[in-house]
Scaffold this active site. Structure first.
Site, PDB file in Angstrom:
ATOM      1  N   GLN A 146       5.217  11.521  -0.072  1.00  0.00           N
ATOM      2  CA  GLN A 146       3.769  11.662  -0.202  1.00  0.00           C
ATOM      3  C   GLN A 146       3.446  12.209  -1.581  1.00  0.00           C
ATOM      4  OE1 GLN A 146       0.927  14.642   1.456  1.00  0.00           O
ATOM      5  NE2 GLN A 146       0.338  12.889   2.731  1.00  0.00           N
ATOM      6  N   CYS A 167      -6.128  15.808   1.858  1.00  0.00           N
ATOM      7  CA  CYS A 167      -5.984  17.263   1.840  1.00  0.00           C
ATOM      8  C   CYS A 167      -7.295  17.909   1.399  1.00  0.00           C
ATOM      9  CB  CYS A 167      -4.857  17.681   0.900  1.00  0.00           C
ATOM     10  SG  CYS A 167      -4.602  19.464   0.861  1.00  0.00           S
TER      11      CYS A 167
END
Length: 150
Positions: free
Chosen positions: A63, A93
């Site tokens: 990621q 996020c």
């Protein structure tokens, strides 16, 4: 019997290589993710330390946090060369620290930039490129219009 795909989401301070190795003992086939690693760290940092994993952790997705198409493409090529099975862009996020770096959930406000990153990455690797998002950035409602626009 239909096979179901299971994945363990990337989690800050949890999905390090030790935790992934432990999870692999529980489930052999779940897709595991690294913690999010910044595009600059991958390109300029200590790759042996940042990207190291045991072959037993596979399948394993890298990621990446970033928004520069050229750097993200370089990261995708590095991921392939390192042996990852997939690359994931973090566009979900919500951390203000992450958003200050112009990645994470703030990318949902600029879907064209994310598309440029995906396109550049696909030109540099044969690995699948996926994008982690949120349902919505914030506000009332269920977030579907924002997700659909994204």
């Amino acid at each position: 019997m239909m096979q179901k795909e299971i994945s363990i989401a990337p989690m800050l301070d949890w999905t390090d290589r030790h935790f992934r190795f432990f999870l692999r003992q529980i489930c052999r086939h779940a897709l595991l993710y690294t913690e999010m690693i910044n595009e600059h760290a991958i390109v300029l940092g200590d790759r042996n330390r940042l990207l190291a994993f045991d072959a037993l952790e596979q399948p394993l997705a890298l990621q990446i946090g970033g928004s520069d198409p050229n750097l993200m493409a370089e990261c995708a090529a590095i991921a392939q060369d390192t042996g990852f099975t997939q690359v994931n862009i973090n566009a979900g996020c919500p951390s203000t620290r992450v958003q200050a770096g112009t990645f994470g959930a703030c990318l949902m406000a600029v879907p064209d930039q994310v598309a440029r990153c995906v396109e550049a990455m696909q030109k540099r690797t044969t690995l699948p490129i996926t994008v982690k998002t949120r349902i919505a950035l914030e506000g009332p409602g269920d977030g579907y219009p924002e997700l659909h626009r994204f």
